[in-house]
Design a protein around this motif. Sequence first.
Motif, PDB file in Angstrom:
ATOM      1  N   ALA A  85      14.810  -2.990  -0.917  1.00  0.00           N
ATOM      2  CA  ALA A  85      13.796  -1.966  -0.662  1.00  0.00           C
ATOM      3  C   ALA A  85      12.767  -2.390   0.381  1.00  0.00           C
ATOM      4  O   ALA A  85      12.313  -3.539   0.403  1.00  0.00           O
ATOM      5  CB  ALA A  85      13.091  -1.614  -1.975  1.00  0.00           C
ATOM      6  N   ASP A  86      12.401  -1.442   1.232  1.00  0.00           N
ATOM      7  CA  ASP A  86      11.283  -1.621   2.151  1.00  0.00           C
ATOM      8  C   ASP A  86       9.961  -1.296   1.459  1.00  0.00           C
ATOM      9  O   ASP A  86       8.923  -1.885   1.759  1.00  0.00           O
ATOM     10  CB  ASP A  86      11.443  -0.705   3.368  1.00  0.00           C
ATOM     11  N   ILE A  87      10.026  -0.317   0.547  1.00  0.00           N
ATOM     12  CA  ILE A  87       8.838   0.116  -0.199  1.00  0.00           C
ATOM     13  C   ILE A  87       9.233   0.310  -1.660  1.00  0.00           C
ATOM     14  O   ILE A  87      10.284   0.880  -1.953  1.00  0.00           O
ATOM     15  CB  ILE A  87       8.254   1.438   0.350  1.00  0.00           C
ATOM     16  N   ILE A  88       8.394  -0.175  -2.579  1.00  0.00           N
ATOM     17  CA  ILE A  88       8.586   0.070  -4.003  1.00  0.00           C
ATOM     18  C   ILE A  88       7.360   0.807  -4.536  1.00  0.00           C
ATOM     19  O   ILE A  88       6.228   0.331  -4.378  1.00  0.00           O
ATOM     20  CB  ILE A  88       8.788  -1.240  -4.785  1.00  0.00           C
ATOM     21  N   PHE A  89       7.583   1.966  -5.137  1.00  0.00           N
ATOM     22  CA  PHE A  89       6.522   2.717  -5.791  1.00  0.00           C
ATOM     23  C   PHE A  89       6.535   2.373  -7.282  1.00  0.00           C
ATOM     24  O   PHE A  89       7.572   2.514  -7.943  1.00  0.00           O
ATOM     25  CB  PHE A  89       6.731   4.220  -5.618  1.00  0.00           C
ATOM     26  N   CYS A  90       5.416   1.918  -7.793  1.00  0.00           N
ATOM     27  CA  CYS A  90       5.250   1.586  -9.206  1.00  0.00           C
ATOM     28  C   CYS A  90       4.447   2.718  -9.844  1.00  0.00           C
ATOM     29  O   CYS A  90       3.274   2.917  -9.501  1.00  0.00           O
ATOM     30  CB  CYS A  90       4.536   0.256  -9.359  1.00  0.00           C
ATOM     31  N   ARG A  98       4.750  -4.343 -17.738  1.00  0.00           N
ATOM     32  CA  ARG A  98       5.180  -3.088 -18.382  1.00  0.00           C
ATOM     33  C   ARG A  98       6.608  -2.713 -18.005  1.00  0.00           C
ATOM     34  O   ARG A  98       7.195  -1.807 -18.600  1.00  0.00           O
ATOM     35  CB  ARG A  98       4.227  -1.952 -18.015  1.00  0.00           C
ATOM     36  N   ILE A  99       7.163  -3.412 -16.996  1.00  0.00           N
ATOM     37  CA  ILE A  99       8.562  -3.136 -16.645  1.00  0.00           C
ATOM     38  C   ILE A  99       9.444  -4.368 -16.890  1.00  0.00           C
ATOM     39  O   ILE A  99      10.545  -4.482 -16.346  1.00  0.00           O
ATOM     40  CB  ILE A  99       8.697  -2.638 -15.190  1.00  0.00           C
ATOM     41  N   ASP A 100       8.951  -5.282 -17.696  1.00  0.00           N
ATOM     42  CA  ASP A 100       9.726  -6.413 -18.192  1.00  0.00           C
ATOM     43  C   ASP A 100      10.363  -7.228 -17.053  1.00  0.00           C
ATOM     44  O   ASP A 100       9.679  -7.592 -16.118  1.00  0.00           O
ATOM     45  CB  ASP A 100      10.790  -5.916 -19.182  1.00  0.00           C
ATOM     46  N   LYS A 101      11.645  -7.478 -17.145  1.00  0.00           N
ATOM     47  CA  LYS A 101      12.343  -8.330 -16.177  1.00  0.00           C
ATOM     48  C   LYS A 101      12.287  -7.762 -14.768  1.00  0.00           C
ATOM     49  O   LYS A 101      12.308  -8.512 -13.782  1.00  0.00           O
ATOM     50  CB  LYS A 101      13.802  -8.515 -16.594  1.00  0.00           C
ATOM     51  N   HIS A 118      -2.407   6.472 -13.889  1.00  0.00           N
ATOM     52  CA  HIS A 118      -3.649   7.003 -14.472  1.00  0.00           C
ATOM     53  C   HIS A 118      -4.098   6.214 -15.702  1.00  0.00           C
ATOM     54  O   HIS A 118      -4.959   6.679 -16.454  1.00  0.00           O
ATOM     55  CB  HIS A 118      -3.486   8.496 -14.819  1.00  0.00           C
ATOM     56  N   HIS A 119      -3.530   5.034 -15.930  1.00  0.00           N
ATOM     57  CA  HIS A 119      -3.952   4.203 -17.053  1.00  0.00           C
ATOM     58  C   HIS A 119      -5.120   3.293 -16.663  1.00  0.00           C
ATOM     59  O   HIS A 119      -5.333   3.005 -15.488  1.00  0.00           O
ATOM     60  CB  HIS A 119      -2.779   3.354 -17.546  1.00  0.00           C
ATOM     61  N   LEU A 120      -5.826   2.830 -17.682  1.00  0.00           N
ATOM     62  CA  LEU A 120      -6.992   1.977 -17.459  1.00  0.00           C
ATOM     63  C   LEU A 120      -6.592   0.597 -16.944  1.00  0.00           C
ATOM     64  O   LEU A 120      -5.496   0.113 -17.220  1.00  0.00           O
ATOM     65  CB  LEU A 120      -7.781   1.827 -18.758  1.00  0.00           C
ATOM     66  N   TYR A 121      -7.484  -0.021 -16.217  1.00  0.00           N
ATOM     67  CA  TYR A 121      -7.418  -1.425 -15.816  1.00  0.00           C
ATOM     68  C   TYR A 121      -6.135  -1.820 -15.074  1.00  0.00           C
ATOM     69  O   TYR A 121      -5.376  -2.691 -15.526  1.00  0.00           O
ATOM     70  CB  TYR A 121      -7.589  -2.335 -17.049  1.00  0.00           C
ATOM     71  N   PRO A 122      -5.867  -1.214 -13.926  1.00  0.00           N
ATOM     72  CA  PRO A 122      -4.673  -1.603 -13.165  1.00  0.00           C
ATOM     73  C   PRO A 122      -4.809  -3.017 -12.602  1.00  0.00           C
ATOM     74  O   PRO A 122      -5.888  -3.424 -12.158  1.00  0.00           O
ATOM     75  CB  PRO A 122      -4.629  -0.571 -12.032  1.00  0.00           C
ATOM     76  N   GLU A 123      -3.722  -3.766 -12.636  1.00  0.00           N
ATOM     77  CA  GLU A 123      -3.731  -5.112 -12.061  1.00  0.00           C
ATOM     78  C   GLU A 123      -3.546  -5.035 -10.545  1.00  0.00           C
ATOM     79  O   GLU A 123      -2.871  -4.121 -10.041  1.00  0.00           O
ATOM     80  CB  GLU A 123      -2.626  -5.959 -12.698  1.00  0.00           C
ATOM     81  N   PRO A 124      -4.123  -5.986  -9.807  1.00  0.00           N
ATOM     82  CA  PRO A 124      -4.143  -5.902  -8.332  1.00  0.00           C
ATOM     83  C   PRO A 124      -2.878  -6.454  -7.671  1.00  0.00           C
ATOM     84  O   PRO A 124      -2.939  -7.445  -6.938  1.00  0.00           O
ATOM     85  CB  PRO A 124      -5.375  -6.729  -7.981  1.00  0.00           C
ATOM     86  N   PHE A 125      -1.738  -5.830  -7.928  1.00  0.00           N
ATOM     87  CA  PHE A 125      -0.494  -6.338  -7.346  1.00  0.00           C
ATOM     88  C   PHE A 125       0.031  -5.471  -6.204  1.00  0.00           C
ATOM     89  O   PHE A 125       0.969  -5.862  -5.510  1.00  0.00           O
ATOM     90  CB  PHE A 125       0.591  -6.453  -8.428  1.00  0.00           C
ATOM     91  N   ALA A 126      -0.561  -4.292  -5.997  1.00  0.00           N
ATOM     92  CA  ALA A 126      -0.018  -3.342  -5.030  1.00  0.00           C
ATOM     93  C   ALA A 126      -0.803  -3.358  -3.716  1.00  0.00           C
ATOM     94  O   ALA A 126      -1.999  -3.682  -3.687  1.00  0.00           O
ATOM     95  CB  ALA A 126      -0.014  -1.936  -5.617  1.00  0.00           C
ATOM     96  N   ASP A 127      -0.122  -2.982  -2.640  1.00  0.00           N
ATOM     97  CA  ASP A 127      -0.762  -2.904  -1.327  1.00  0.00           C
ATOM     98  C   ASP A 127      -1.526  -1.595  -1.151  1.00  0.00           C
ATOM     99  O   ASP A 127      -2.534  -1.542  -0.438  1.00  0.00           O
ATOM    100  CB  ASP A 127       0.302  -3.010  -0.227  1.00  0.00           C
TER     101      ASP A 127
END
Length: 337
Positions: A85-90, A98-101, A118-127
Amino acid sequence: MENIKDLKSLLSVPKDIVLTSHRNPDGDAIGSTLGLRHYLEQLGHTVKVAVPSDFPGFLGWMPGSQDILIYDIDKEDVKQALEKADIIFCMDFNSLDRIDKMGEIIEPLKCVKVLIDHHLYPEPFADYVLHDTTASSTSELVHDFIRLLEDTEKIDLNVAECLYTGILTDTGSFKYSTSPKVFRMVGDLLELGVDDNRIQNYVFNSLEEKHLRLMGHVLNNRMEVLHEYRTAIICLTKKDYEYYNIQRGDTEGLVNQLLQMRDIVMAVFIHEQPTITKISLRSKGEFSVQEIAKKHFRGGGHKNASGGYSFIGLRPTVSKFKSILPEYKEALLNNDF
């Protein structure tokens, strides 16, 4: 959403894109990913939807659902798609665990990552991040995303049906987390040709005989009402799962049945899984179950709908839950919906 112009520029050239969502995907997880897929394909992208585990059968009618990759079943295919993938949408989750392996595969990848949630407290892994806890659903945010890209004319019937289903299911048929904006959006989707009655039938009127027998068993034999805390609990054991041949999605909506009682503020569903005990919490009015899930059961979610888990077994989990109720008694008793 910051840097929307940069992301729009990235999407202006055809790319390999993967859309993913959380384990045990619900109507919003499947609706938002498929809705975005149908939009992105109109731009010339090669798009795959991949989720950790299978989705409920009542969502199998949705356009494109037959093409969804399931990591539990298609591990190598999912791994290859993610690595290509060039782009992954989470979508519809706030952290990679939350997506395990699949999260372990995605984390080190150098591709562009986009979070829509729309959930609380997103972790900073996305661009790139489109995050709004006031949104009814991630499907609502996908509609917002397409609007931000100034491309709403590409919301065709396939996109509309998927987004409508996501909003419908995450709001409990428009009972929770609604707003004037949501109803205007739904009105727009209906004007595009979405058949509300048809989708309501697919989602809510597709039960098998065993589902009704399970519901009768639960309400008659597995329900406990704690009037002093305006709380009701239902539990399912591993034996229940075996006897009623309970499959993924079969318990969807069970916990909401408890909130139909006039004086009940909090509803709880505790059930045994092979290695963990899961807990689902629902509430009315201003009482927040999100705090309970986060503080006591390693979970989270929304004010009126959250979940968590424990490793101590069914009975100890029920005992633990009951032991924390005094802490919330005043708020439960003073809740006027």
